[in-house]
Write a protein that holds these residues in place. Structure first.
Motif, short mmCIF file in Angstrom:
data_model
loop_
_atom_site.label_atom_id
_atom_site.label_comp_id
_atom_site.label_asym_id
_atom_site.label_seq_id
_atom_site.Cartn_x
_atom_site.Cartn_y
_atom_site.Cartn_z
N THR A 1 -4.22 -2.31 -8.74
CA THR A 1 -5.21 -2.87 -9.67
C THR A 1 -6.28 -3.70 -8.99
N MET A 2 -6.21 -3.84 -7.67
CA MET A 2 -7.17 -4.68 -6.95
C MET A 2 -8.09 -3.81 -6.09
N PRO A 3 -9.31 -4.27 -5.85
CA PRO A 3 -10.25 -3.48 -5.04
C PRO A 3 -9.90 -3.55 -3.55
N TRP A 4 -10.49 -2.66 -2.78
CA TRP A 4 -10.31 -2.70 -1.33
C TRP A 4 -10.88 -4.01 -0.77
N ILE A 5 -10.22 -4.55 0.22
CA ILE A 5 -10.71 -5.76 0.88
C ILE A 5 -10.86 -5.48 2.37
N LEU A 6 -11.80 -6.16 2.99
CA LEU A 6 -12.04 -6.00 4.41
C LEU A 6 -11.13 -6.97 5.16
N SER A 7 -10.18 -6.44 5.94
CA SER A 7 -9.21 -7.31 6.60
C SER A 7 -9.42 -7.40 8.10
N ASN A 8 -10.20 -6.50 8.68
CA ASN A 8 -10.35 -6.50 10.13
C ASN A 8 -11.71 -5.93 10.49
N PHE A 9 -12.53 -6.71 11.15
CA PHE A 9 -13.86 -6.28 11.55
C PHE A 9 -14.05 -6.61 13.02
N VAL B 1 -8.27 -2.66 3.43
CA VAL B 1 -6.90 -2.64 2.92
C VAL B 1 -6.92 -2.72 1.41
N LYS B 2 -6.07 -1.93 0.76
CA LYS B 2 -5.93 -1.97 -0.69
C LYS B 2 -4.63 -2.69 -1.01
N PRO B 3 -4.69 -3.97 -1.37
CA PRO B 3 -3.48 -4.77 -1.53
C PRO B 3 -2.62 -4.37 -2.72
N ALA B 4 -3.22 -3.85 -3.77
CA ALA B 4 -2.46 -3.47 -4.95
C ALA B 4 -3.26 -2.43 -5.74
#
Length: 394
Positions: free
Chosen positions: A323-331, A318-321
């Protein structure tokens, strides 16, 4: 196919504030006056004073619709009304089992017609996500002081949603037909089988595949996958267990353990694979790419990789914003799937890198060939003899 989530609470103010505290919102319908959380809270609380014994007097439901469902505001209001009435927020709880058996003539905008609701309610549409969804806030105390029962309300919700899906056309005709066909196949096979192994074999003959999920079951039919609880309570693992002997259920009752996603090495490798997946989509100039084993989908806010034969095994970034990097939200990959996925991604990356090297070498060879041709053309021009001209006689 719509999806509903239900929550019950003690206070209206926080719930109403959450529903109305959005820029991209629209109040569709309410039988109360007022448009602010404070004003609506007073109205809800006043209506619920008729029964002081009810502790959890707040009912909050969210109904989400997939992009293929074409629902305007009028249809959303009709769906909200029918959902509340089907859940028992009218004068009485309708007989859903009898209604399922009846052939309903779709000559009205609302499935339950002009039958009114007996509770205070508020319907708000939110447009802050890709899927259109509505929030329904209602009191659980009726006008006569009785309380709306919450007995088996999750199963009741599934049944009501299936009825609304059929009545309001909330699924493409092809999808709706597939769901009905799948339920009929499952019903017939349940009656003819005695254990789970026999059921799987008979379903396979009907082109229905059965997959395990985390303490649950998924059915694959006509290139789509349906969770058991999406089809209905009797099609879940628990529902199937009531009519079948336990033979063959061990795999589903004891799913393989999940990986520990906190491992930094796993996160780092997944980030490498994400770059490879984005490169594939970029080179193919598509947002969705389906391979033999895995499918990748990209939109503005997420990147999802799903296992083809078991859609419950997936990885989501997920890319929250901006200016912020992609984050792993579901594995949700098992260890075997993760190892297989990693190996395929490494092979894919190596193949793409080799293709890139071959392309560069080919371009370099073409460039050198062009340079040689240009030099030969230049040398030929410089060594060519001058053209002779006739002397003109007198």
């Amino acid at each position: 196919m719509p999806v509903a989530k239900q929550v019950k609470g003690k206070g209206f103010y926080d719930c109403i504030s959450y529903v109305l505290d959005k820029d991209e919102k629209e109040i569709l319908e309410s039988n109360l006056s007022g448009k602010t959380p404070s004003a609506l809270n007073k109205k809800f609380e006043l209506c619920c004073r008729l029964n002081q014994k009810v502790r959890f007097k707040v009912y909050h439901a969210t109904i989400s619709f997939p992009p293929e469902d074409e629902v305007d505001d009028e249809k959303l209001k009709a769906i909200a009304h029918d959902y509340l009435y089907g859940m028992g927020f009218g004068e009485e709880q309708p007989d859903l089992e009898q209604l399922e058996k009846e052939e309903r003539i779709k000559d009205k905008d609302r499935m339950f017609g002009d039958k009114s609701l007996a509770v205070p309610y508020l319907v708000v549409r939110h447009d802050d996500t890709e899927n259109k969804h509505i929030h329904i806030v209602a009191g659980r105390v009726r006008h006569d002081g009785s309380c709306v029962s919450s007995y088996w309300d999750y199963r009741k919700s599934e049944r009501v949603l299936r009825m609304l899906e059929d009545y309001h056309g909330l699924e493409s005709p092809k999808g709706a037909i597939a769901l009905k066909e799948l339920r009929k196949i499952l019903d017939r096979c349940r009656e003819e089988c005695t254990n789970f192994d026999d059921l799987k074999e008979m379903l396979r003959e009907q082109n229905v595949n059965v997959y395990s999920k985390n303490n649950g079951i998924v059915y694959g039919y006509k290139e789509k996958h349906y969770k058991g609880n999406t089809l209905g309570a009797k099609y879940t693992l628990q529902g199937m267990s009531k009519v079948l002997y336990p033979l063959g259920l061990d795999k589903y009752d004891n799913p393989p353990p999940r990986l520990d996603i906190e491992d930094k090495a796993i996160r780092a490798e997944l980030e490498t694979h994400r770059d490879t997946l984005e490169r594939i989509l970029r080179e193919e100039q598509v947002d969705n790419f389906k391979g033999k084993h895995y499918e990748v989908q990209r939109n503005k806010k997420s990147l999802i990789i799903t296992k083809i034969d078991n859609p419950d095994e997936k990885v989501k970034w997920v890319k929250p914003a901006p200016t912020m990097p992609w984050i792993l939200s579901n594995f949700k990959f098992t260890e075997d799937t993760f190892n297989d996925f990693s190996q395929k991604m490494r092979t894919t990356r190596e193949n793409m890198e080799q293709m890139e090297k071959d392309r560069v070498l080919k371009e370099e060879a073409v460039r050198k060939q062009q340079e040689i041709q240009e030099k030969l053309a230049t040398v030929g021009t410089q060594t060519a003899p001058p053209s002779s001209s006739r002397r003109r006689g007198r």
